[in-house]
Enzyme design. Sequence first.
Site, PDB file in Angstrom:
ATOM      1  N   ASN A 135       0.850  -1.196   0.000  1.00 50.14           N
ATOM      2  CA  ASN A 135       0.000   0.000   0.000  1.00 50.14           C
ATOM      3  C   ASN A 135       0.888   1.249   0.000  1.00 50.14           C
ATOM      4  OD1 ASN A 135      -1.433   2.269   1.151  1.00 50.14           O
ATOM      5  ND2 ASN A 135      -3.108   0.870   1.582  1.00 50.14           N
ATOM      6  N   HIS A 178       0.956   6.128   2.042  1.00 51.55           N
ATOM      7  CA  HIS A 178       1.724   7.041   2.894  1.00 51.55           C
ATOM      8  C   HIS A 178       2.971   7.611   2.225  1.00 51.55           C
ATOM      9  CE1 HIS A 178      -1.239   6.680   5.843  1.00 51.55           C
ATOM     10  NE2 HIS A 178      -1.103   5.379   5.955  1.00 51.55           N
ATOM     11  N   HIS A 189      -5.568   3.764  -1.731  1.00 53.85           N
ATOM     12  CA  HIS A 189      -6.912   4.146  -1.289  1.00 53.85           C
ATOM     13  C   HIS A 189      -7.161   5.594  -1.705  1.00 53.85           C
ATOM     14  CE1 HIS A 189      -9.829   4.468   2.427  1.00 53.85           C
ATOM     15  NE2 HIS A 189     -10.416   4.792   1.297  1.00 53.85           N
ATOM     16  N   ARG A 194      -9.205   8.375  -1.129  1.00 50.90           N
ATOM     17  CA  ARG A 194     -10.202   8.781  -0.126  1.00 50.90           C
ATOM     18  C   ARG A 194     -11.004   9.960  -0.615  1.00 50.90           C
ATOM     19  NH1 ARG A 194      -9.003   6.672   5.309  1.00 50.90           N
ATOM     20  NH2 ARG A 194     -10.678   8.043   5.952  1.00 50.90           N
ATOM     21  N   ARG A 204      -6.738  12.966   0.950  1.00 49.92           N
ATOM     22  CA  ARG A 204      -5.655  13.382   1.855  1.00 49.92           C
ATOM     23  C   ARG A 204      -4.290  12.830   1.430  1.00 49.92           C
ATOM     24  NH1 ARG A 204      -7.208  10.026   7.293  1.00 49.92           N
ATOM     25  NH2 ARG A 204      -9.191  11.093   6.957  1.00 49.92           N
ATOM     26  N   GLU A 253      -8.611   0.702  -3.303  1.00 52.78           N
ATOM     27  CA  GLU A 253      -9.535   0.709  -2.165  1.00 52.78           C
ATOM     28  C   GLU A 253     -10.396   1.950  -2.297  1.00 52.78           C
ATOM     29  OE1 GLU A 253      -7.186   0.922   1.332  1.00 52.78           O
ATOM     30  OE2 GLU A 253      -6.318  -1.045   1.051  1.00 52.78           O
ATOM     31  N   THR A 296      -8.493   3.764   8.208  1.00 54.69           N
ATOM     32  CA  THR A 296      -9.745   3.016   8.119  1.00 54.69           C
ATOM     33  C   THR A 296      -9.989   2.256   9.429  1.00 54.69           C
ATOM     34  OG1 THR A 296      -9.199   2.768   5.801  1.00 54.69           O
ATOM     35  CG2 THR A 296     -11.029   1.458   6.619  1.00 54.69           C
ATOM     36  N   GLU A 336     -11.280  -9.135   2.494  1.00 55.48           N
ATOM     37  CA  GLU A 336     -10.035  -8.794   3.176  1.00 55.48           C
ATOM     38  C   GLU A 336     -10.375  -8.661   4.651  1.00 55.48           C
ATOM     39  OE1 GLU A 336      -7.557  -5.732   1.524  1.00 55.48           O
ATOM     40  OE2 GLU A 336      -6.595  -5.348   3.461  1.00 55.48           O
ATOM     41  N   HIS A 338      -4.211  -4.302   7.559  1.00 50.37           N
ATOM     42  CA  HIS A 338      -4.374  -3.133   8.414  1.00 50.37           C
ATOM     43  C   HIS A 338      -3.574  -3.286   9.702  1.00 50.37           C
ATOM     44  CE1 HIS A 338      -5.839   0.413  10.368  1.00 50.37           C
ATOM     45  NE2 HIS A 338      -6.237   0.798   9.181  1.00 50.37           N
TER      46      HIS A 338
END
Length: 236
Positions: free
Chosen positions: A7, A10, A43, A45, A49, A70, A101, A151, A190
Amino acid sequence: MALLGVNIDHIATLRQARRISYPDPVVAARMAQDAGADQITCHLREDRRHIQDADVPNLLKAVSIPVNLEMAATAEMEAFALKHRPAKITLVPERREELTTEGGLDVVAHRDVLVPMVAKLRQEGFFVSLFVDPEAEQLRCSRELGADSVELHTGAYCEVPAERRGPELKRLSEAARLAKELGFFVAAGHGLNYENILPVKKIPEIEEYNIGHSIVAHAVLVGWERAVREMKALIA
Ligand code: PXP
């Protein structure tokens, strides 16, 4: 051997901290692919962000491994997915104020929205996964919705101290077994890091892990000395 979805959200968080062009999550995705990642997860969003709209098509052009988008189960995101066509879609819950999340998508409570959406996405040829808490009711409902995959949210497991992990690990393991019995491709993610992944990876039914924050955090420290040395050399 389980698959690793990296992922890259970040990497984009760092970029958005300055709203400039680097670090580029697309470059990070290509490097992750070269390092053996089996999938890139991101993801998009509602509040944008971290990942921005343009990152997704750029990503799709840059890597040859599957991109797992996502997204919230909204009409806006459905249209976005149909336009850009990532290989896989994971429907996740989203609240603006959350840090990340928090908790799985409550597929039982949102059944009415999800029935047509999962059907439409599958009909359009997407591989559809639902990010759910490791609970039998959520898994059975996901089956009725016709998803290809679930998931399992590992957040609750990751939050408890190592010595008290037993019940959460059991919950994950039982959910993974049920998910497999129900015919799902079983993913998990996660909060997983270089330590708490070890007990989880013994759950044989889990076929894929999606991991982001801990890899980015580790990369920062692993690369820190070199980054300082290179700047020091430049100004010397
Ligand atoms: N899987 C899903 C569905 C997520 O929403 C997230 C966080 O965006 C992750 C995996 C990765 O979590 P983490 O960044 O804590 O590894």
